[in-house]
Design a protein around this motif. Structure first.
Motif, PDB file in Angstrom:
ATOM      1  N   SER A  13      28.546  35.125  -2.048  1.00 61.84           N
ATOM      2  CA  SER A  13      27.377  34.253  -1.965  1.00 61.84           C
ATOM      3  C   SER A  13      27.142  33.581  -3.316  1.00 61.84           C
ATOM      4  O   SER A  13      26.865  34.239  -4.314  1.00 61.84           O
ATOM      5  N   THR A  15      24.758  31.515  -4.095  1.00 58.95           N
ATOM      6  CA  THR A  15      23.344  31.496  -4.507  1.00 58.95           C
ATOM      7  C   THR A  15      23.041  32.742  -5.335  1.00 58.95           C
ATOM      8  O   THR A  15      22.369  32.672  -6.363  1.00 58.95           O
ATOM      9  N   LEU A  16      23.567  33.880  -4.882  1.00 58.17           N
ATOM     10  CA  LEU A  16      23.311  35.126  -5.607  1.00 58.17           C
ATOM     11  C   LEU A  16      24.126  35.184  -6.889  1.00 58.17           C
ATOM     12  O   LEU A  16      23.621  35.580  -7.945  1.00 58.17           O
ATOM     13  N   SER A  36      18.497  27.526 -10.088  1.00 52.09           N
ATOM     14  CA  SER A  36      19.410  27.936  -9.027  1.00 52.09           C
ATOM     15  C   SER A  36      18.785  28.892  -8.021  1.00 52.09           C
ATOM     16  O   SER A  36      19.059  28.803  -6.827  1.00 52.09           O
ATOM     17  N   ALA A  37      17.927  29.786  -8.478  1.00 56.16           N
ATOM     18  CA  ALA A  37      17.504  30.881  -7.592  1.00 56.16           C
ATOM     19  C   ALA A  37      16.464  30.437  -6.572  1.00 56.16           C
ATOM     20  O   ALA A  37      15.485  29.784  -6.909  1.00 56.16           O
ATOM     21  N   GLY A  38      16.703  30.831  -5.332  1.00 55.34           N
ATOM     22  CA  GLY A  38      15.706  30.614  -4.295  1.00 55.34           C
ATOM     23  C   GLY A  38      14.753  31.784  -4.262  1.00 55.34           C
ATOM     24  O   GLY A  38      14.620  32.471  -3.254  1.00 55.34           O
ATOM     25  N   LYS A 100      18.345  38.111   5.671  1.00 59.22           N
ATOM     26  CA  LYS A 100      19.807  38.035   5.721  1.00 59.22           C
ATOM     27  C   LYS A 100      20.360  39.126   6.634  1.00 59.22           C
ATOM     28  O   LYS A 100      21.259  38.900   7.431  1.00 59.22           O
ATOM     29  N   TRP A 124      22.514  27.034   5.078  1.00 62.39           N
ATOM     30  CA  TRP A 124      22.362  28.121   4.100  1.00 62.39           C
ATOM     31  C   TRP A 124      23.699  28.845   3.968  1.00 62.39           C
ATOM     32  O   TRP A 124      24.384  29.093   4.962  1.00 62.39           O
ATOM     33  N   VAL A 125      24.041  29.149   2.745  1.00 57.52           N
ATOM     34  CA  VAL A 125      25.371  29.627   2.359  1.00 57.52           C
ATOM     35  C   VAL A 125      25.925  30.761   3.225  1.00 57.52           C
ATOM     36  O   VAL A 125      27.129  30.825   3.480  1.00 57.52           O
ATOM     37  N   ASN A 174      16.767  25.459   4.161  1.00 53.30           N
ATOM     38  CA  ASN A 174      17.426  25.725   2.891  1.00 53.30           C
ATOM     39  C   ASN A 174      18.859  25.261   3.106  1.00 53.30           C
ATOM     40  O   ASN A 174      19.513  25.773   4.022  1.00 53.30           O
ATOM     41  N   TYR A 205      11.056  29.999   5.867  1.00 57.37           N
ATOM     42  CA  TYR A 205      10.251  29.114   5.003  1.00 57.37           C
ATOM     43  C   TYR A 205       9.046  28.518   5.746  1.00 57.37           C
ATOM     44  O   TYR A 205       8.491  27.513   5.322  1.00 57.37           O
ATOM     45  N   LYS A 237      10.006  35.022   0.934  1.00 57.28           N
ATOM     46  CA  LYS A 237       9.623  33.714   0.387  1.00 57.28           C
ATOM     47  C   LYS A 237       8.119  33.498   0.454  1.00 57.28           C
ATOM     48  O   LYS A 237       7.526  32.982  -0.492  1.00 57.28           O
ATOM     49  N   TYR A 323      13.320  23.522  -2.455  1.00 54.91           N
ATOM     50  CA  TYR A 323      14.564  22.987  -3.016  1.00 54.91           C
ATOM     51  C   TYR A 323      14.607  21.468  -2.927  1.00 54.91           C
ATOM     52  O   TYR A 323      14.014  20.883  -2.033  1.00 54.91           O
ATOM     53  N   ARG A 363      22.082  21.773  -5.332  1.00 51.91           N
ATOM     54  CA  ARG A 363      20.743  22.229  -4.958  1.00 51.91           C
ATOM     55  C   ARG A 363      19.978  22.650  -6.199  1.00 51.91           C
ATOM     56  O   ARG A 363      20.464  23.426  -7.014  1.00 51.91           O
TER      57      ARG A 363
HETATM   58  N1  GLU Z   1      18.005  32.655   0.013  1.00 54.55           N
HETATM   59  C1  GLU Z   1      17.924  32.462  -1.402  1.00 54.55           C
HETATM   60  C2  GLU Z   1      18.749  31.274  -1.841  1.00 54.55           C
HETATM   61  O1  GLU Z   1      19.288  30.567  -1.027  1.00 54.55           O
HETATM   62  C3  GLU Z   1      18.268  33.726  -2.137  1.00 54.55           C
HETATM   63  C4  GLU Z   1      19.705  34.022  -2.329  1.00 54.55           C
HETATM   64  C5  GLU Z   1      20.411  34.312  -1.067  1.00 54.55           C
HETATM   65  O2  GLU Z   1      20.173  35.371  -0.499  1.00 54.55           O
HETATM   66  O3  GLU Z   1      21.147  33.445  -0.637  1.00 54.55           O
HETATM   67  O4  GLU Z   1      18.838  31.030  -3.019  1.00 54.55           O
END
Ligand code: GLU
Length: 388
Positions: A13, A15-16, A36-38, A100, A124-125, A174, A205, A237, A323, A363
């Protein structure tokens, strides 16, 4: 060591990974602006942490029901009925280790080899990777910036095959911040009902909306779509509870029983005392959401005006989440190279759009403080100016 093929089929991931990298650099004393961080920068509201502390003191530290504490499931079902107009009761709900985990469990419970899952891009990733891990096939449908990155009913219809099982619907979205209107959702629901598909509505969200945008739960439109809808949500969130790892999934009893069976052999119950914090989040005043939203609203305005001031770079106005999804194709760089160089040269972290299925974009998250946003956007502008 020979690892299972499924490990090679997925990527970590981003994002992480990138958010963790920015945190590490900061810990080393490097002046990084993390966009970067959501992850909301606010602490979890005090009444929520107090409730979890009380539960700890009361000895709520033992194994709990796999499906989640009854009181929490009742509170979730009540919220779904009153806010989302979805007729659920506690037996329709399972509490999971975050949104998740909800989605991952769902894929395991539903998807078989050859099953296809339609995912609008930018996505989303983790969606495609979860489908692959469950042995299914992800069918990516690219949406256009000019249409606010929203899938049209025609696009959805064209992607359906006899193998299609599920459609992943994420509004607010996202990474794009797109929020579908009632009419748009109605048109999508019609296709799902007509083609007898299932839809998972990722509504994580739902509370983060701007400029009068309204959230509509697709399952609330009529009984036919309700029966085909699975709701995925969580506390991260809306209540700034990212590290608590509490999410939930709601749907038909048969499905929830199936997911509970799977969860009974993987994670069991979600941390017992943490669930009491989640109960407090739902049952107490919702003013904390309003306060955080106000801050996000201001930050979004600032970030949007800073993007507007950079020539040849643009993003559709986001109406939800936190975002901006910015088209950087004018720089001539692909998203990964762009983000790596931006971090190296300007110490700003952003997520490459390729992680979301759109290599021409990056993003930026505004779930961070104003100083970081101001400084980060100044650096981003300098960087882009040096490229164009
Ligand atoms: N959902 C958030 C993001 O897209 C946190 C990280 C993740 O779990 O993907 O940044």
């Amino acid at each position: 060591m020979k690892l299972a093929a499924r490990v090679h089929q997925i990527t970590p991931s981003q994002t992480l990974e990138i958010s963790a990298q920015a945190k590490e650099m900061k810990a080393e004393g490097i002046d990084v602006c993390s966009l970067s961080a959501g992850e909301p920068d606010f602490g979890t509201p005090a009444h929520i942490t107090a409730a979890a502390q009380r539960a700890l003191d009361e000895g709520k530290t033992k194994y709990g029901a796999v499906q989640g504490e009854l009181e929490l499931r009742e509170a979730i079902a009540r919220r779904a009925r009153t806010k989302n107009h979805l007729d659920y009761s506690a037996e329709n709900v399972i509490v999971t280790n975050g949104g998740k985990h909800s989605l991952f469990n769902l894929m395991l419970a539903l998807i078989e080899p050859r099953d296809e899952v339609i995912i609008p891009a930018p996505y989303w990733v983790s969606y495609p990777e979860m489908v692959k891990l469950a042995g299914g096939k992800e069918v990516i449908v690219k949406t256009e910036a000019a249409r606010g990155y929203k899938i049209t009913p025609e696009q959805l219809r064209a992607a359906i095959t006899p193998h299609t099982k599920l459609f992943i619907f994420n509004s607010p979205s996202n990474p794009t911040g797109a929020v579908y209107t009632l009419d748009e959702i109605g048109a999508i629901a019609e296709v799902i009902v007509e083609k007898d598909l299932l839809v998972v509505a990722d509504e994580i969200y739902e509370n983060l909306l701007y400029d009068g945008a309204e959230h509509v739960s697709i399952g609330s439109l009529n009984q036919e779509i309700f029966q085909r809808t699975i709701l995925s949500n969580g506390f991260a969130k809306s209540y700034s509870m990212t590290g608590w790892r509490i999410g939930y999934i709601a749907g038909a009893v048969e499905l929830i029983k199936g997911i509970t069976k799977i969860q009974s052999h993987s994670t069991s119950n979600v941390c017992t005392f943490a669930q009491y914090g989640a109960i407090a989040a739902l049952e107490s005043s919702q003013d904390c959401i309003k306060e955080m939203l106000q801050a996000f609203c201001y930050r979004r305005q600032v970030m949007l005006s800073r993007i507007d001031a950079i020539p040849k770079v643009s993003c559709p106005k986001p109406y939800g989440a936190f975002y901006l999804f910015v088209d950087i194709s004018a720089t001539g760089l692909k998203s990964q190279e762009f983000c790596q160089t931006l971090l190296k040269e300007q110490k700003v972290s952003a997520i490459p759009g390729i992680a979301f299925g759109a290599d021409e974009c990056i993003r930026l998250s505004y779930a961070t403080d104003m100083t970081t946003i101001e400084k980060g956007m100044t650096r981003l502008k300098q960087f882009i100016n040096s490229l164009i």
